[in-house]
Design a protein around this motif. Structure first.
Motif, PDB file in Angstrom:
ATOM      1  N   THR A   1      -3.905 -11.760   2.815  1.00  0.00           N
ATOM      2  CA  THR A   1      -3.857 -10.732   1.771  1.00  0.00           C
ATOM      3  C   THR A   1      -4.920  -9.684   2.077  1.00  0.00           C
ATOM      4  OG1 THR A   1      -3.143 -12.398   0.182  1.00  0.00           O
ATOM      5  CG2 THR A   1      -3.981 -10.336  -0.718  1.00  0.00           C
ATOM      6  N   ILE A   2      -4.520  -8.418   2.054  1.00  0.00           N
ATOM      7  CA  ILE A   2      -5.441  -7.338   2.443  1.00  0.00           C
ATOM      8  C   ILE A   2      -5.507  -6.261   1.363  1.00  0.00           C
ATOM      9  CG2 ILE A   2      -5.127  -7.695   4.929  1.00  0.00           C
ATOM     10  CD1 ILE A   2      -3.521  -4.703   3.244  1.00  0.00           C
ATOM     11  N   LYS A   3      -6.528  -5.419   1.488  1.00  0.00           N
ATOM     12  CA  LYS A   3      -6.657  -4.223   0.658  1.00  0.00           C
ATOM     13  C   LYS A   3      -6.589  -3.021   1.599  1.00  0.00           C
ATOM     14  CE  LYS A   3      -9.883  -4.078  -2.628  1.00  0.00           C
ATOM     15  NZ  LYS A   3     -11.216  -3.890  -3.262  1.00  0.00           N
ATOM     16  N   VAL A   4      -5.883  -1.961   1.223  1.00  0.00           N
ATOM     17  CA  VAL A   4      -5.782  -0.754   2.062  1.00  0.00           C
ATOM     18  C   VAL A   4      -7.111   0.005   1.963  1.00  0.00           C
ATOM     19  CG1 VAL A   4      -4.498   1.359   2.543  1.00  0.00           C
ATOM     20  CG2 VAL A   4      -3.303  -0.624   1.607  1.00  0.00           C
ATOM     21  N   ALA A   5      -7.772   0.164   3.116  1.00  0.00           N
ATOM     22  CA  ALA A   5      -9.107   0.782   3.129  1.00  0.00           C
ATOM     23  C   ALA A   5      -9.065   2.252   3.528  1.00  0.00           C
ATOM     24  CB  ALA A   5     -10.026   0.021   4.089  1.00  0.00           C
ATOM     25  N   GLN A   6      -8.230   2.577   4.535  1.00  0.00           N
ATOM     26  CA  GLN A   6      -8.218   3.963   5.043  1.00  0.00           C
ATOM     27  C   GLN A   6      -6.877   4.269   5.692  1.00  0.00           C
ATOM     28  OE1 GLN A   6     -11.208   4.712   8.024  1.00  0.00           O
ATOM     29  NE2 GLN A   6     -11.032   6.911   7.905  1.00  0.00           N
ATOM     30  N   ALA A   7      -6.439   5.518   5.581  1.00  0.00           N
ATOM     31  CA  ALA A   7      -5.207   5.960   6.250  1.00  0.00           C
ATOM     32  C   ALA A   7      -5.545   7.213   7.049  1.00  0.00           C
ATOM     33  CB  ALA A   7      -4.115   6.247   5.228  1.00  0.00           C
ATOM     34  N   ASN A   8      -5.727   7.058   8.356  1.00  0.00           N
ATOM     35  CA  ASN A   8      -6.132   8.157   9.224  1.00  0.00           C
ATOM     36  C   ASN A   8      -4.911   8.712   9.952  1.00  0.00           C
ATOM     37  OD1 ASN A   8      -7.117   9.747  11.403  1.00  0.00           O
ATOM     38  ND2 ASN A   8      -9.080   8.695  11.299  1.00  0.00           N
TER      39      ASN A   8
END
Length: 724
Positions: free
Chosen positions: A705-712
């Motif tokens: 399970t992850i959290k979205v940290a950055q979208a480059n």
């Protein structure tokens, strides 16, 4: 034989077997060095070396293994593949290819094979990725990697880069995310070509002065404002060296082609204008390059015609249109657009098999029993008039409901296709029935929704008849009667899987409780793969195992040397059915025409080179298509920062974990620095990261399970972090 002679012989054998006359280590080293020097291009393993130097004793054979290892460590010989060595012909000066990396780990690949040699940036002479260079090899330091210095750049590659302009008062820079260039490109103001701050641009390096940190460049083209959809899609094409606009001169040549079909031309062809004919294509398709005709014969059998747009009637060899088509070799399908191989007048107009229009075709016509057995076939040029254009969805509705336009024909064709498909799998074809990621996008190209395109019966109906036509065409030319000379032809080949990759794959799936046969007859192995693919359907690890199974396979390619098509379980296979979007199909049409008219075989070497170019361009196009999907996935996730998703670990590397989200198949990276609870080590063999203290493991295929940290978007990269 006298007793005296026999005793002497026995004693001699005894001496040899007891090892009393063993070679000394020095003599062995000298003999092995001489062997490699006398045969510089040959590969030897320890058994061959032992035999050549006269060693039969097992203990001394093990010494040979040690000597080979030492000579390899000293770079006298090179291990080309496992346990097989060749003389390392690198002297103090060598010629080869320069490989530039933005992380500074540049290297040199010798042109006659051998291991890469490290070249520090200060010793690179500003050579660019792919340049042919001459290098000076440094004396090897004990325990250190070999190093070299570029002394001359012999041939340069295309030096264009795509990036974002950063414009100041009197100058500018191109900021690039290119993996082969660490330095931004300096652009004098007079070389900006009107580029503004924040524009996406293509820049060519014109000079890299010896003591300058940055290369000098000039703007070749402005693609638009960074972040705008068209600018970004064109940037992806330009990064892969693919054209993003069609040459005006080629478009003009297309416009000049007459759309009149003369009675004389029709008289040379089999006439199908009165036979029921239709196309089945995606709802957004503009070019229809294949149609099916259907009729019931007097004997109760079915006649099915596979009609393919006759591109080569209009496009003549070496014409301006033909040269452009060969250069492109394929149409490119990005998320929101098609970059056609041919001018639109041909692909969407003249040659597109639109309903109620007379069209010229190259056709394979089959007589089939109700059990889908091919009784007869013929291949030739035809004229057709399509009665109806179906979308896959419309055809599927008819298959499911049994009602609708031409329902009798579509239902009969579907039954035939199912029987043909069943027979194919019985013969060992592999069922890679994967979904494709698609996007619903607005008028500005912004992705609103991710969905998955699945292959239904209507898709499979068309697929089976296209496969049948491609296979039949290849057999028609490839199966040479006794006493006849084989003619050069263009095949679509797919070699047997790499045994080592298959063993690794089988070892990996055992962790999930699956078993698979990796040896035996071709059909046994492929049936084992099919059973596995059936078992994983609907499981969390389905996509991962399918992806790894595909990676264990060889890549399909074009060649004049036929080795069959393993994945389809066909001895002969070609590409005949999509000449609007693939150049090899045009090559096949021309060769069919030539050989059916009694023409002599074409030159194999020339056609093999053409096949290599088409295979290479197909790969480049596929990479660009993947990059456009990746860009849209990052764009789609950019407003979901901080949100939590379930996923599967899809990749394990020394820099972190790649995770594919279950909900939308978007993939991102959990960087190693964010696994802060321990010091993790990368176990390449077992596809996992292992914590040194707590022994926590992150394995390929694990749920996470992850959290979205950055979208480059510029790097086309999603960064995730572990959810608490």
């Amino acid at each position: 034989m006298s007793r005296n002679k026999r005793t002497k012989k026995d004693n001699k054998e005894k001496k040899n077997n007891s090892g009393a006359k063993r070679l000394t280590k020095d003599i062995m080293i000298h003999s092995i060095v001489s062997l490699f020097q006398s045969s510089p291009k040959e590969l030897f393993n320890y058994k061959q070396v032992s035999k050549k130097i006269g060693v039969s004793n097992q203990v001394q054979k093990l010494q040979v293994v040690d000597i080979l290892y030492d000579l390899s460590a000293d770079d006298f010989i090179t291990e080309i593949d496992k346990g097989r060595y060749r003389l390392n012909s690198l002297g103090t000066v060598a010629i080869g290819t320069f490989v530039r990396r933005s992380n500074g780990k540049n290297s040199f690949i010798p042109e006659d094979g051998g291991s890469p040699v490290f070249i520090a940036e200060r010793n690179s002479k500003h050579a660019m990725n792919g340049d042919k260079v001459k290098v000076q090899l440094f004396a090897k330091r004990k325990g250190a990697e070999p190093e070299a210095e570029v002394i001359e750049v012999l041939e340069t590659t295309e030096r264009t880069f795509v990036g974002k302009l950063q414009v100041a008062k009197g100058f500018a820079f191109l900021i690039t995310e290119n993996k082969t260039l660490a330095n931004d490109i300096f652009i004098p103001k007079e070389k900006l070509k009107g580029g503004k701050n924040g524009d996406k641009a293509i820049v060519k390096i014109i000079e890299w002065p010896e003591n300058a940190k940055n290369p000098l460049g000039e703007v070749i083209d402005i693609l638009g404002v960074a972040g705008q959809n068209t600018a970004e899609m064109h940037a992806i094409l330009a990064e892969f060296g693919l054209p993003y606009k069609y040459p005006a001169a080629v478009e003009k040549a297309g416009e000049k082609i007459s759309d009149v079909i003369s009675e004389e031309e029709i008289s040379k062809r089999e006439d199908f204008r009165e036979v029921l004919t239709f196309t089945i294509d995606p709802k957004d398709a503009k070019d229809f390059d294949d149609a099916l005709s259907f009729r019931i014969l007097e004997n109760g059998n079915y006649e099915v015609g596979v009609h393919i747009a006759d591109i080569t009637h209009y496009v003549k060899p070496d014409s301006i249109i033909d040269k452009e088509a060969f250069s492109r070799a394929t149409s490119v399908y990005l998320v929101d657009r098609t970059i056609p191989m041919l001018p639109e007048r041909l692909s969407n107009g003249l040659c597109s098999l639109r309903p109620n229009e007379e069209k010229l075709c190259f056709s394979a016509i089959f007589e089939l029993t109700k059990e889908a057995e091919v009784k007869n076939y013929r291949i030739g040029r035809t004229v057709i008039k399509s009665d109806r254009r179906f979308t896959y969805e419309e055809a599927q509705e008819i298959i499911e409901s049994g009602e609708g336009d031409h329902a009798e024909a579509i239902l009969a064709l579907n039954k035939l296709a199912q029987k043909i498909r069943e027979e194919r799998f019985k013969n060992g074809a592999i069922n890679f029935d994967r979904y494709e990621v698609r996007f619903e996008i607005d008028e500005n190209g912004k992705p609103l929704k991710v969905y998955f395109k699945e292959s239904k019966e209507s898709n499979k109906l068309i697929e089976e008849f296209m496969l049948l036509a491609n296979k039949t065409v290849a057999e028609f030319i490839g199966k040479t009667p006794k006493g006849k000379t084989k003619k050069t032809f263009v095949y679509r080949i797919h070699d047997l899987p790499d045994p080592k990759k298959m063993e690794n794959f089988a070892a990996f799936i055992r962790r999930f409780g699956y078993k698979m046969k990796t040896e035996g007859k071709k059909s046994e192995v492929s049936k084992g793969i099919n059973k596995l693919l059936d078992k994983v359907q609907g499981k969390p690890e389905e996509n991962l195992i399918e992806t790894l199974a595909i990676r264990a396979m060889q890549k399909a390619k074009y060649s004049t040397e036929n080795v069959g098509h393993y994945g389809l379980a066909f001895e002969y296979y070609s590409h005949f059915t999509s000449p609007i979007r693939r150049y090899p199909d045009m090559m096949v049409h021309r060769l069919l025409e030539r050989y059916t008219q009694g023409g002599r075989s074409v030159t194999q070497n020339k056609y093999e080179e053409m096949c290599e170019h088409c295979s290479s361009m197909e790969q480049v196009a596929a990479n660009a298509e993947r990059a456009s999907i990746k860009y849209k996935q990052v764009e789609f996730m950019s407003d979901k920062l901080g949100m939590i998703f379930d996923g599967v670990i899809s990749g394990v590397t020394e820099w972190g974990l790649y995770v594919e989200l279950n909900e939308n198949k978007c993939e991102g990276l959990v960087p190693m620095r964010d696994l802060g609870d321990d010091y993790y080590e990368f176990d390449e063999k077992n596809y996992c990261l292992v914590g040194r203290r707590r022994k926590q493991e992150y394995r390929l295929g694990d749920s996470i399970t992850i959290k979205v940290a950055q979208a480059n978007l510029e790097r086309e990269q999603l960064d995730f972090m572990l959810a608490e």
